[in-house]
Design a protein around this motif. Structure first.
Motif, mmCIF file in Angstrom:
data_model
loop_
_atom_site.group_PDB
_atom_site.id
_atom_site.type_symbol
_atom_site.label_atom_id
_atom_site.label_comp_id
_atom_site.label_asym_id
_atom_site.label_seq_id
_atom_site.Cartn_x
_atom_site.Cartn_y
_atom_site.Cartn_z
ATOM 1 N N ASN A 161 -9.042 5.939 7.487
ATOM 2 C CA ASN A 161 -10.311 5.818 6.767
ATOM 3 C C ASN A 161 -10.148 5.070 5.457
ATOM 4 N N GLY A 162 -9.039 5.305 4.761
ATOM 5 C CA GLY A 162 -8.827 4.699 3.456
ATOM 6 C C GLY A 162 -7.925 3.489 3.462
ATOM 7 N N GLY A 163 -7.622 2.950 4.633
ATOM 8 C CA GLY A 163 -6.814 1.741 4.694
ATOM 9 C C GLY A 163 -5.328 1.950 4.442
ATOM 10 N N TRP A 190 -8.009 5.481 -3.315
ATOM 11 C CA TRP A 190 -7.262 4.225 -3.186
ATOM 12 C C TRP A 190 -8.183 3.112 -2.706
ATOM 13 N N TRP A 191 -8.971 3.407 -1.679
ATOM 14 C CA TRP A 191 -9.860 2.391 -1.117
ATOM 15 C C TRP A 191 -10.963 2.008 -2.103
ATOM 16 N N SER A 241 0.847 -1.190 0.000
ATOM 17 C CA SER A 241 0.000 0.000 0.000
ATOM 18 C C SER A 241 0.887 1.245 0.000
ATOM 19 N N ASP A 298 -12.907 -1.467 -3.959
ATOM 20 C CA ASP A 298 -14.112 -1.741 -3.170
ATOM 21 C C ASP A 298 -15.242 -2.218 -4.083
ATOM 22 N N ALA A 357 -6.768 8.813 -0.102
ATOM 23 C CA ALA A 357 -7.068 7.584 0.629
ATOM 24 C C ALA A 357 -8.405 7.007 0.177
ATOM 25 N N TYR A 358 -9.376 7.879 -0.044
ATOM 26 C CA TYR A 358 -10.696 7.431 -0.508
ATOM 27 C C TYR A 358 -10.602 6.790 -1.890
ATOM 28 N N ARG A 395 -2.741 1.030 -7.649
ATOM 29 C CA ARG A 395 -3.207 -0.355 -7.541
ATOM 30 C C ARG A 395 -2.470 -1.261 -8.516
#
Length: 261
Positions: A40-42, A171-172, A17, A176, A168-169, A115
């Motif tokens: 929040n976004g791992g 990325w997550w 990550s 998802d 972060a959002y 990713r």
């Protein structure tokens, strides 16, 4: 230095990550809220380059809302070059590129590349500049590409944690699989066609009895419209039971009134 209560049970999610790198952050509170946004976004790995007030700073833990372990594991570096030395791809957030020839992408596009790097087991980093001035040209020289947020051109001001949260959002969300829309049914379920048909029989029977469907020419269309109404909305079994009760009570009240005359 550790959080006062240990915070949330956070740990790295995946070996590759992205590392979040804050270059010359000015306020401990901003470092803390950045850790909260990362959680929040791992994201877990945090590096600080020459924090203005030194490190550690107690106020960062207070501001992290339980993201203590990210702060506990944060490392401090003297230069950007040192902070990125073990990484293979680095992306720099930059609201105003200053005559630099580099690829510029959106946060969503950057998340896709991050990713892809993760799938190839490549180590990546995200550079965020100081709160007031952002990254300078020397900082951005350490990056492979720039990230620019497509926000309202009349007002593009973000604080440090907000800027980190956007990345972060993205990325997550890239990995998802949450459906974009669901129906919360709690203890019941979406009614089956059979349950709907049973209710429609009940409703039409009572509508016939009260004379609402007495116009024979209009009756088929009126019944059809009622079917469309109840078929299109994913009515739940619990809602149908309530409607059964409503129809029965209306019918009971009608008969009671007639008996009282």
């Amino acid at each position: 230095m550790t959080g006062r209560d240990g915070g949330a049970d956070l740990a790295p999610i995946g070996e590759f990550s992205p590392v979040v790198i804050l270059v010359r952050p000015q306020l401990a509170e901003n470092v803390g809220t950045t850790a909260r946004a990362m959680a929040n976004g791992g994201l877990f790995h945090l590096r600080l380059v020459s924090p203005r007030d030194g490190w550690p700073q107690e106020r960062a833990w207070y501001a992290s809302s339980g993201a203590d372990r990210i702060l506990d594991a944060a490392t401090v570096h003297e230069t950007v070059a040192d902070a990125v030395s073990d990484l293979q791809h680095v992306y720099a957030t930059c609201p105003r590129p200053r005559h630099i020839v580099k690829p510029v992408m959106t946060p969503r596009g950057a998340a896709a590349e991050l990713r892809a790097c993760e799938r190839r087991s490549l180590r990546t980093g995200l550079l965020f500049g100081p709160e007031r001035a952002g990254l300078d040209n020397d900082d951005m020289a350490c990056a492979d590409a720039l990230i620019r947020y497509p926000l309202n051109p009349g007002f593009m001001s973000l604080n440090l944690a907000q800027a980190v949260l956007v990345m972060a959002y993205e990325w997550w969300m890239y990995a998802d699989d949450t459906p974009p829309r669901t129906l919360m049914t709690n203890e019941t379920h979406v009614a089956t066609k059979g349950e709907l048909e049973n209710f429609m029989d009940h409703l039409i029977r009572d509508l016939d009895a009260c004379g609402f469907l007495r116009n024979e020419q209009k009756r088929p269309g009126m019944v059809r419209n009622l079917r469309h109404l109840f078929q299109r909305g994913e009515v739940t079994e619990q809602e149908l039971r309530t409607l059964h009760g409503v129809v029965s009570e209306l019918s009971h009240g009608r008969h009671a009134r007639r008996g009282g005359k």
